[in-house]
Design a protein around this motif. Structure first.
Motif, PDB file in Angstrom:
ATOM      1  N   LEU A  64       8.438  -8.502  -0.069  1.00 27.34           N
ATOM      2  CA  LEU A  64       9.707  -8.633  -0.769  1.00 27.34           C
ATOM      3  C   LEU A  64      10.263  -9.998  -0.396  1.00 27.34           C
ATOM      4  CD1 LEU A  64      11.002  -5.077   0.139  1.00 27.34           C
ATOM      5  CD2 LEU A  64      10.084  -5.796  -2.086  1.00 27.34           C
ATOM      6  N   ALA A  65      10.752 -10.740  -1.384  1.00 30.53           N
ATOM      7  CA  ALA A  65      11.051 -12.149  -1.162  1.00 30.53           C
ATOM      8  C   ALA A  65      12.534 -12.453  -1.044  1.00 30.53           C
ATOM      9  CB  ALA A  65      10.449 -12.993  -2.279  1.00 30.53           C
ATOM     10  N   LEU A  66      12.848 -13.268  -0.057  1.00 31.63           N
ATOM     11  CA  LEU A  66      14.185 -13.827   0.166  1.00 31.63           C
ATOM     12  C   LEU A  66      14.207 -15.306  -0.222  1.00 31.63           C
ATOM     13  CD1 LEU A  66      14.987 -12.550   3.763  1.00 31.63           C
ATOM     14  CD2 LEU A  66      16.299 -11.958   1.730  1.00 31.63           C
ATOM     15  N   LYS A  67      15.387 -15.818  -0.487  1.00 35.68           N
ATOM     16  CA  LYS A  67      15.625 -17.254  -0.640  1.00 35.68           C
ATOM     17  C   LYS A  67      14.714 -17.912  -1.672  1.00 35.68           C
ATOM     18  CE  LYS A  67      18.632 -16.933   2.708  1.00 35.68           C
ATOM     19  NZ  LYS A  67      18.506 -15.500   2.997  1.00 35.68           N
ATOM     20  N   SER A  68      14.240 -17.140  -2.646  1.00 35.58           N
ATOM     21  CA  SER A  68      13.349 -17.701  -3.657  1.00 35.58           C
ATOM     22  C   SER A  68      14.025 -18.787  -4.482  1.00 35.58           C
ATOM     23  CB  SER A  68      12.864 -16.590  -4.594  1.00 35.58           C
ATOM     24  OG  SER A  68      12.182 -15.596  -3.880  1.00 35.58           O
ATOM     25  N   LEU A  69      15.323 -18.649  -4.711  1.00 33.92           N
ATOM     26  CA  LEU A  69      16.041 -19.571  -5.581  1.00 33.92           C
ATOM     27  C   LEU A  69      16.846 -20.608  -4.796  1.00 33.92           C
ATOM     28  CD1 LEU A  69      17.288 -17.099  -8.335  1.00 33.92           C
ATOM     29  CD2 LEU A  69      15.029 -18.120  -7.990  1.00 33.92           C
ATOM     30  N   ALA A  70      16.476 -20.821  -3.541  1.00 32.40           N
ATOM     31  CA  ALA A  70      17.176 -21.799  -2.713  1.00 32.40           C
ATOM     32  C   ALA A  70      16.557 -23.185  -2.888  1.00 32.40           C
ATOM     33  CB  ALA A  70      17.124 -21.392  -1.246  1.00 32.40           C
ATOM     34  N   ALA A 130       0.813  -1.214   0.000  1.00 29.04           N
ATOM     35  CA  ALA A 130       0.000   0.000   0.000  1.00 29.04           C
ATOM     36  C   ALA A 130       0.847   1.264   0.000  1.00 29.04           C
ATOM     37  CB  ALA A 130      -0.922   0.000   1.228  1.00 29.04           C
ATOM     38  N   THR A 131       2.112   1.151  -0.413  1.00 27.22           N
ATOM     39  CA  THR A 131       3.009   2.305  -0.366  1.00 27.22           C
ATOM     40  C   THR A 131       2.703   3.341  -1.432  1.00 27.22           C
ATOM     41  OG1 THR A 131       4.627   1.258  -1.836  1.00 27.22           O
ATOM     42  CG2 THR A 131       4.886   0.885   0.548  1.00 27.22           C
ATOM     43  N   GLY A 132       2.057   2.940  -2.525  1.00 29.29           N
ATOM     44  CA  GLY A 132       1.807   3.854  -3.632  1.00 29.29           C
ATOM     45  C   GLY A 132       2.928   3.896  -4.641  1.00 29.29           C
ATOM     46  N   VAL A 133       3.968   3.083  -4.461  1.00 32.41           N
ATOM     47  CA  VAL A 133       5.060   3.009  -5.430  1.00 32.41           C
ATOM     48  C   VAL A 133       5.143   1.596  -5.987  1.00 32.41           C
ATOM     49  CG1 VAL A 133       6.360   4.809  -4.239  1.00 32.41           C
ATOM     50  CG2 VAL A 133       6.822   2.415  -3.721  1.00 32.41           C
ATOM     51  N   SER A 134       5.809   1.479  -7.126  1.00 33.37           N
ATOM     52  CA  SER A 134       6.073   0.182  -7.730  1.00 33.37           C
ATOM     53  C   SER A 134       7.575  -0.029  -7.790  1.00 33.37           C
ATOM     54  CB  SER A 134       5.476   0.116  -9.141  1.00 33.37           C
ATOM     55  OG  SER A 134       4.065   0.176  -9.099  1.00 33.37           O
ATOM     56  N   VAL A 135       7.975  -1.300  -7.756  1.00 29.21           N
ATOM     57  CA  VAL A 135       9.392  -1.640  -7.826  1.00 29.21           C
ATOM     58  C   VAL A 135       9.588  -2.741  -8.855  1.00 29.21           C
ATOM     59  CG1 VAL A 135       9.921  -0.977  -5.445  1.00 29.21           C
ATOM     60  CG2 VAL A 135       9.144  -3.312  -5.933  1.00 29.21           C
ATOM     61  N   SER A 136      10.817  -2.884  -9.328  1.00 29.53           N
ATOM     62  CA  SER A 136      11.147  -3.970 -10.245  1.00 29.53           C
ATOM     63  C   SER A 136      10.943  -5.308  -9.542  1.00 29.53           C
ATOM     64  CB  SER A 136      12.594  -3.826 -10.715  1.00 29.53           C
ATOM     65  OG  SER A 136      13.484  -3.716  -9.616  1.00 29.53           O
ATOM     66  N   VAL A 137      10.495  -6.320 -10.296  1.00 19.96           N
ATOM     67  CA  VAL A 137      10.167  -7.605  -9.684  1.00 19.96           C
ATOM     68  C   VAL A 137      11.402  -8.398  -9.264  1.00 19.96           C
ATOM     69  CG1 VAL A 137       7.977  -7.791 -10.904  1.00 19.96           C
ATOM     70  CG2 VAL A 137      10.038  -8.833 -11.882  1.00 19.96           C
ATOM     71  N   VAL A 138      12.566  -7.906  -9.604  1.00 19.66           N
ATOM     72  CA  VAL A 138      13.804  -8.476  -9.084  1.00 19.66           C
ATOM     73  C   VAL A 138      14.668  -7.315  -8.624  1.00 19.66           C
ATOM     74  CG1 VAL A 138      14.857  -8.534 -11.386  1.00 19.66           C
ATOM     75  CG2 VAL A 138      15.790  -9.977  -9.591  1.00 19.66           C
ATOM     76  N   GLY A 139      15.318  -7.494  -7.485  1.00 18.20           N
ATOM     77  CA  GLY A 139      16.142  -6.431  -6.931  1.00 18.20           C
ATOM     78  C   GLY A 139      17.606  -6.809  -6.915  1.00 18.20           C
ATOM     79  N   LEU A 140      18.440  -5.813  -6.679  1.00 14.90           N
ATOM     80  CA  LEU A 140      19.884  -6.024  -6.566  1.00 14.90           C
ATOM     81  C   LEU A 140      20.258  -6.006  -5.091  1.00 14.90           C
ATOM     82  CD1 LEU A 140      22.780  -6.219  -7.701  1.00 14.90           C
ATOM     83  CD2 LEU A 140      22.785  -3.708  -7.852  1.00 14.90           C
ATOM     84  N   GLY A 141      20.682  -7.150  -4.595  1.00 18.06           N
ATOM     85  CA  GLY A 141      21.134  -7.228  -3.209  1.00 18.06           C
ATOM     86  C   GLY A 141      22.560  -6.756  -3.083  1.00 18.06           C
ATOM     87  N   PRO A 169      27.212 -13.427  -7.832  1.00 16.58           N
ATOM     88  CA  PRO A 169      27.153 -12.679  -9.090  1.00 16.58           C
ATOM     89  C   PRO A 169      26.874 -13.541 -10.308  1.00 16.58           C
ATOM     90  CG  PRO A 169      29.004 -11.943  -7.758  1.00 16.58           C
ATOM     91  CD  PRO A 169      28.451 -13.167  -7.083  1.00 16.58           C
ATOM     92  N   GLU A 170      27.305 -14.806 -10.290  1.00 14.26           N
ATOM     93  CA  GLU A 170      27.090 -15.680 -11.432  1.00 14.26           C
ATOM     94  C   GLU A 170      25.622 -16.072 -11.599  1.00 14.26           C
ATOM     95  OE1 GLU A 170      29.623 -19.048 -11.412  1.00 14.26           O
ATOM     96  OE2 GLU A 170      31.482 -17.875 -11.415  1.00 14.26           O
ATOM     97  N   LEU A 171      24.852 -15.976 -10.530  1.00 16.40           N
ATOM     98  CA  LEU A 171      23.438 -16.343 -10.599  1.00 16.40           C
ATOM     99  C   LEU A 171      22.523 -15.132 -10.722  1.00 16.40           C
ATOM    100  CD1 LEU A 171      23.267 -19.181  -7.914  1.00 16.40           C
ATOM    101  CD2 LEU A 171      23.524 -19.394 -10.401  1.00 16.40           C
ATOM    102  N   PHE A 172      23.081 -13.939 -10.549  1.00 11.15           N
ATOM    103  CA  PHE A 172      22.227 -12.750 -10.570  1.00 11.15           C
ATOM    104  C   PHE A 172      21.592 -12.543 -11.939  1.00 11.15           C
ATOM    105  CE2 PHE A 172      21.590  -8.168 -11.228  1.00 11.15           C
ATOM    106  CZ  PHE A 172      20.661  -7.939 -10.235  1.00 11.15           C
ATOM    107  N   TRP A 173      22.383 -12.567 -13.000  1.00  8.52           N
ATOM    108  CA  TRP A 173      21.829 -12.265 -14.316  1.00  8.52           C
ATOM    109  C   TRP A 173      20.900 -13.364 -14.828  1.00  8.52           C
ATOM    110  CZ3 TRP A 173      21.839  -7.447 -14.821  1.00  8.52           C
ATOM    111  CH2 TRP A 173      22.902  -6.676 -14.361  1.00  8.52           C
ATOM    112  N   PRO A 174      21.172 -14.650 -14.590  1.00  9.62           N
ATOM    113  CA  PRO A 174      20.164 -15.657 -14.928  1.00  9.62           C
ATOM    114  C   PRO A 174      18.834 -15.426 -14.207  1.00  9.62           C
ATOM    115  CG  PRO A 174      22.283 -16.723 -14.626  1.00  9.62           C
ATOM    116  CD  PRO A 174      22.464 -15.288 -14.205  1.00  9.62           C
ATOM    117  N   ALA A 175      18.899 -14.938 -12.951  1.00 11.85           N
ATOM    118  CA  ALA A 175      17.668 -14.634 -12.230  1.00 11.85           C
ATOM    119  C   ALA A 175      16.941 -13.456 -12.866  1.00 11.85           C
ATOM    120  CB  ALA A 175      17.971 -14.341 -10.766  1.00 11.85           C
ATOM    121  N   PRO A 196      19.146 -22.821 -15.480  1.00 13.66           N
ATOM    122  CA  PRO A 196      18.221 -21.748 -15.899  1.00 13.66           C
ATOM    123  C   PRO A 196      16.751 -22.136 -15.796  1.00 13.66           C
ATOM    124  CG  PRO A 196      20.078 -21.851 -17.397  1.00 13.66           C
ATOM    125  CD  PRO A 196      20.206 -23.034 -16.492  1.00 13.66           C
ATOM    126  N   GLY A 197      16.430 -23.375 -16.143  1.00 12.52           N
ATOM    127  CA  GLY A 197      15.041 -23.811 -16.040  1.00 12.52           C
ATOM    128  C   GLY A 197      14.564 -23.849 -14.601  1.00 12.52           C
TER     129      GLY A 197
END
Length: 323
Positions: free
Chosen positions: A230-236, A48-59, A282-288, A258-259
């Protein structure tokens, strides 16, 4: 310390408006997020913040120890791909310093989230000031109580003289825009939302954990209260198997195919998360990022959602965890 970029701050939506917007966007129904164009990641409303964010973030941990040139290159490329959500904490090595320099050209369009794992106001206040200095800004878009786990964490942070006082005062002073928390237990997350009207929660939304009953109750409470997820550990996948040498810098075993990355990210985004943070590798960031870019791949099929995750190891977290 350089001045913060000037940008419009939107008034938060109330819960009723958020639920209408979430329904229209398909968040509660598992529909894919709105597309932002070829090669760029989609965006979603953040609670309910009134803003939108990219569906993937940079940690921030992804750039930690990479050096100024590499960090700047990664940040520049991320913004070219439409990523505007950046999350960092003082515990991520030199990430705050590296991002402070790398984000300067992008600060006007960056949703910058910081954290504190301090539990008292006396500790959290100075840490916030140090983070602002290292990040070369005088305000954060989001400031979070970091890694709430135990009953003691909650009691201290929300008790007299607790860190929540620093967060509340910082928002009143305009130093931070929104308040949130991250948690690694269901009990801690529910207790935190009971005690304070947060804007966001950073929490594991993971296919294997979800099927084990860890997460649905937290996301349901967050959506009901208009709290952005906001989601953590989605790719674990799970904990590293005993006797297996770690092939990644993460403390858990991440998906690398990748699949598998696509299916894991799609599951998280189909469960109401506004954005996810990939592993700090870093090697998994861009595939994500690639997995979250194409709208056709943003939602798993019903068969994929219902199929148990193959090969998942020892789960990262359990519920119930508190006795």
């Amino acid at each position: 310390m350089t001045p913060a970029a000037r940008r419009v701050w939107f008034a938060p939506m109330d819960r009723r408006d958020f639920l209408k917007a979430a329904s229209a966007a398909g968040l509660a129904l598992g529909a894919g997020p709105a597309w932002s164009g070829p090669g760029r990641v989609p965006r979603r409303p953040l609670g309910a913040t009134g803003v939108s964010v990219s569906v993937v973030g940079l940690g921030g941990i992804t750039v930690s120890g990479r050096g100024e040139a590499e960090a700047r290159g990664m940040v520049d490329r991320a913004f070219e791909r439409g990523i505007d959500y950046v999350d960092v904490a003082p515990t991520y090595g030199d990430a705050e310093q590296l991002l402070g320099a790398a984000l300067e050209p992008h600060r006007e369009r960056c949703f910058l989230a910081g954290k504190t794992n301090k539990r008292t106001a006396a500790e959290a206040g100075p840490e916030l000031a140090s983070s602002l200095d290292r990040l070369r800004t005088d305000r954060l878009d989001l400031y979070q109580l970091h890694a709430l786990r135990s009953r003691e964490d909650v009691e201290t942070a929300f008790g007299a003289g607790g860190a929540i006082e620093t967060l509340r005062q910082a928002r009143e002073a305009g130093t931070v825009r929104f308040l949130g928390f991250s948690a690694h237990s269901v009990e801690a997350a529910l207790a935190a939302m009971d005690r304070f009207a947060f804007d966001t929660i950073l929490f594991p939304v993971n296919r294997a954990l979800w099927s084990a009953g860890f997460g649905p109750q937290v996301v349901a409470r967050a959506v009901d209260q208009g709290v952005g997820v906001l989601a953590l550990k989605s790719l674990a996948r799970g904990r590293w198997p005993a006797g297996v040498e770690r092939s990644r810098p993460t403390w858990y075993e991440p998906h690398a195919d990748p699949g598998q990355i696509r299916r894991a990210a799609a599951f998280t985004l189909s469960r109401g998360a506004a954005s996810l943070l990939p592993p700090g590798d870093p090697e998994l960031f861009w595939p994500a990022v690639d997995a979250c870019t194409a709208p056709a791949e943003a939602t798993p099929s019903a068969a994929e959602e219902d199929r148990p995750e193959a090969g998942a190891g020892d789960p990262l977290f359990r519920y119930p965890a508190w006795s």
